[in-house]
Design a protein around this motif. Sequence first.
Motif, mmCIF file in Angstrom:
data_model
loop_
_atom_site.group_PDB
_atom_site.id
_atom_site.type_symbol
_atom_site.label_atom_id
_atom_site.label_comp_id
_atom_site.label_asym_id
_atom_site.label_seq_id
_atom_site.Cartn_x
_atom_site.Cartn_y
_atom_site.Cartn_z
ATOM 1 N N ILE A 6 99.753 -26.242 70.071
ATOM 2 C CA ILE A 6 99.139 -27.419 69.450
ATOM 3 C C ILE A 6 99.887 -27.856 68.186
ATOM 4 O O ILE A 6 99.629 -28.916 67.633
ATOM 5 N N GLY A 7 100.800 -27.058 67.717
ATOM 6 C CA GLY A 7 101.620 -27.523 66.595
ATOM 7 C C GLY A 7 101.949 -26.460 65.581
ATOM 8 O O GLY A 7 103.101 -26.149 65.345
ATOM 9 N N SER A 8 100.921 -25.876 64.966
ATOM 10 C CA SER A 8 101.225 -24.938 63.892
ATOM 11 C C SER A 8 101.418 -23.530 64.435
ATOM 12 O O SER A 8 100.789 -23.137 65.416
ATOM 13 N N GLU A 32 105.230 -26.479 61.751
ATOM 14 C CA GLU A 32 104.461 -27.006 60.610
ATOM 15 C C GLU A 32 104.478 -26.126 59.354
ATOM 16 O O GLU A 32 103.553 -26.183 58.541
ATOM 17 N N MET A 81 96.916 -30.840 57.219
ATOM 18 C CA MET A 81 97.379 -31.899 58.121
ATOM 19 C C MET A 81 97.109 -33.314 57.610
ATOM 20 O O MET A 81 97.695 -34.267 58.118
ATOM 21 N N MET A 106 105.230 -33.783 65.556
ATOM 22 C CA MET A 106 103.828 -33.556 65.235
ATOM 23 C C MET A 106 103.360 -34.456 64.099
ATOM 24 O O MET A 106 103.907 -34.403 63.002
ATOM 25 N N GLN A 115 103.241 -35.856 69.367
ATOM 26 C CA GLN A 115 101.800 -35.603 69.372
ATOM 27 C C GLN A 115 101.170 -36.224 68.135
ATOM 28 O O GLN A 115 101.651 -36.035 67.019
ATOM 29 N N ASP A 166 97.727 -36.098 66.278
ATOM 30 C CA ASP A 166 96.448 -35.385 66.240
ATOM 31 C C ASP A 166 95.319 -36.301 65.804
ATOM 32 O O ASP A 166 95.432 -37.005 64.808
ATOM 33 N N ALA A 172 92.012 -34.918 65.348
ATOM 34 C CA ALA A 172 90.977 -33.878 65.296
ATOM 35 C C ALA A 172 89.647 -34.424 64.794
ATOM 36 O O ALA A 172 88.586 -33.904 65.122
ATOM 37 N N HIS A 186 95.632 -34.635 70.291
ATOM 38 C CA HIS A 186 94.895 -33.371 70.319
ATOM 39 C C HIS A 186 93.559 -33.547 69.615
ATOM 40 O O HIS A 186 93.470 -34.206 68.586
ATOM 41 N N CYS A 226 89.940 -31.151 68.629
ATOM 42 C CA CYS A 226 89.333 -29.834 68.761
ATOM 43 C C CYS A 226 87.841 -29.859 68.478
ATOM 44 O O CYS A 226 87.403 -29.551 67.393
ATOM 45 N N CYS A 260 93.821 -24.679 69.886
ATOM 46 C CA CYS A 260 94.159 -25.397 68.650
ATOM 47 C C CYS A 260 95.408 -24.760 68.036
ATOM 48 O O CYS A 260 96.036 -23.906 68.658
ATOM 49 N N GLY A 261 95.746 -25.187 66.818
ATOM 50 C CA GLY A 261 96.927 -24.667 66.138
ATOM 51 C C GLY A 261 96.778 -23.186 65.790
ATOM 52 O O GLY A 261 95.672 -22.655 65.726
ATOM 53 N N LYS A 293 97.937 -21.589 63.018
ATOM 54 C CA LYS A 293 98.344 -21.284 61.639
ATOM 55 C C LYS A 293 97.540 -20.174 60.974
ATOM 56 O O LYS A 293 98.022 -19.522 60.082
HETATM 57 N N1 GLN Z 1 98.743 -29.818 64.801
HETATM 58 C C1 GLN Z 1 97.700 -29.168 64.079
HETATM 59 C C2 GLN Z 1 97.897 -27.663 64.113
HETATM 60 O O1 GLN Z 1 98.334 -27.155 65.077
HETATM 61 C C3 GLN Z 1 96.347 -29.518 64.634
HETATM 62 C C4 GLN Z 1 95.221 -28.943 63.830
HETATM 63 C C5 GLN Z 1 93.849 -29.344 64.286
HETATM 64 O O2 GLN Z 1 93.666 -29.840 65.356
HETATM 65 N N2 GLN Z 1 92.860 -29.146 63.461
HETATM 66 O O3 GLN Z 1 97.583 -26.974 63.198
#
Ligand code: GLN
Length: 757
Positions: free
Chosen positions: A435-437, A488, A494, A555, A601, A603, A605, A645, A647, A730-731, A733
């Motif tokens: 999803i990115g991070s 990221e 974000m 992203m 992408q 987002d 969210a 994306h 969530c 989801c990400g 991170k």
């Molecule tokens: N691209 C973001 C991530 O991966 C998306 C975060 C989110 O959807 N809250 O962290």
Amino acid sequence: MVTTHNLGFPRIGERRELKFALEGFWEGELDEKSLRETGAKLRTSNWQDQEQLTLAPVGDFSLYDQVLDMSATLGNLPDRAGKADENELDRYFRIARGRSPGDSDCCGVHAGEMTKWFDTNYHYIVPEFDASTQFSLDPTRLLEQLAEAKSAGVNSKPVIIGPVTYLWLGKSKDNTDRLSLLDDLLPVYGELLQLLVDNGAEWVQIDEPILVTELGGEWRHALNLAYHNLKANPAKLLLTTYFGQLRENLQLACELPVAGLHLDATNARDEVARISDWLPGHKVLSLGVIDGRNIWKTDLNATLDWLEPVHQKLQERLWLAPSCSLLHVPVDLNSETTMDPEIRSWLAFARQKLEELQLLATALTEGRESIADALKTNADAILSRRNSTRVTAPQVRKAVAAITPELGQRKSDYQKRSAIQASHLKLPRYPTTTIGSFPQTKDIRQTRLRFRKGEIQPEEYEARIREEIRHCIHEQEKLGLDVLVHGEAERNDMVEYFGEQLEGYVFSRFGWVQSYGSRCVKPPILFGDISRPRAMTVEWIRYAQSLTDKPLKGMLTGPVTILNWSFVRDDQPRKDTCLQLALAIREEVLDLERAGVNIIQIDEAALREGLPLRQSDWQSYLDWAIEAFRITANGVKDETQIHTHMCYSEFNDIIEAIARMDADVITIETSRSNMELLDAFKGFQYPNDIGPGVYDIHSPNVPDTDHIVSLMNKAAERIPAERLWINPDCGLKTRSWDEVIPALRGMVAAAQELREA
Ligand code: GLN
Ligand code: ZN
């Protein structure tokens, strides 16, 4: 003097004292006594801030959440909280946060569900009901705080959530009709109100914000029943609504047998005249005239212009307050010593809002002349904001005015462009992506922090982030993922990441607002027309693409999410602000495309978070929100694949809007719903690609490959397999590399298995 009061004060503390105390306590570094002392200190200081008010709120303070507090007061903590004779705080936090197995809880306890508090970004713990639910009063918290307030010399007005809103906020675990519990609930409220009066309270603020939502007949009936039942009680009830207009519930709200009504006059200005006509002569009308949801100074003169006639009519029956609890704004603007002074002069946080309230009350009683200087200063600030060239950028306005429907239109329809994309990207069936991070290690956070503080030079910072990107790409290649991301590492948040690079934003240093429990957010402040002076993400993403032959997904955060997670201007419709953001992010999309990034992408969210309180208002929000997304995304060539994306796990009621976004691929959170969420997409015959999340990133558990395969098989029963992607919810991170690598390895293995099947 006009009666002034407040509905609630931020409890997290000017420097997030409560957050740190809570986290210290949970870590075992702080004992219960110290935590409670921090609470008491914050309450005392909050009351000091509210000294000038006729009535100050008591019971608005909470160690975690005011709805959970109410559940405790009503004896309605779920059984898994523990036995009634166990430590009270332990029981409370078990439901607030859950507890893992081990320690004192052999099998672990799951936390109460958390959900959005009306249309705010605050989240409360959902009360739980079932057929065996019984209520019993625990007035300790309220009585203690009442006693505390008394010794602090406060003129107290206890604050509680009303019985009907309390039931409405909760969830029945076994399909028991929540309203069938009202009869059992009311005596407990009766007891509570009596006790509050016995302990010195005269007025009680009883919150029924559901009055600003669309209510079925049974809920309206319940309100009638409840307040007729509580009528005999000696407490003077201030029936309190906020966040919106009463509309079809206006008559009901006026007629309920209570001593006063509070109306959010920043949202329902148009209803003030009607209510002041209708409200029976013995009732008080409290008007929320200061916006409790935003950080702008009130235009005091303009407010007095409409308020003075109301005051003339109602005299002492008119009370003044902020529109809602000040929970939703930061504590003190005076902390912002480094903010641009011009912009700071336009703002008001909680303390400043209470000062404004006082000024309005004084002007009403003693005449505007009595505060001429303050009114002049306020008028200057309002004018300075209105006329500032930093707020209005003519070229941005021109661009928004020139928007045509074509701007949001892809060149070809999905069928045609997906074939073109397939021949370019050459992805296998069940393509895998993330999803990115990727994990934000301590090292990355420190690098960013030190760069911010000027402790490391830009060259070194860049080199370190590049190193991180290289590592991230390398790991993804080793795993065999199909569509890679740069990870990221350079982003703290974000929304903030983009806000910092856009013209029209400022940032506070201490502007924290509670999101839930100890979690706070610091929403950026969008004050002016939005433009993008230069590309924001292109260099990092181009670099990432240069490291791999696999397609790389650029992203971005979408305009609706940026809007919904910021404090936004109140001098133009949200729609206009969103369109400005859309044009700015669109430029970034086109720059990425020019830089050779074939997958982008965007987002969204927080798309769902912007939904208005009343369903009848949804369509117009969704119309402009989706238009903004389309403008952002759809300027690209057919070859470029757009992802989005989201969530959360409710799509049923907005699926039509989601489809209108026309993203080539949407990735969503589904793993916890066992793919049942996809029914909404199936039912709608959603036409484009979907990546249903196959594992929950909130949990450190490594998902099992077989489980992922079975989830994807379930997905394929609902969506044709050739349109399915495989990705986490989801990400990543918040996870560590140790957790991420095996999890993704399992995911890639599952994809392989599915392809071979
Ligand atoms: N691209 C973001 C991530 O991966 C998306 C975060 C989110 O959807 N809250 O962290
Ligand atoms: Zn997400």
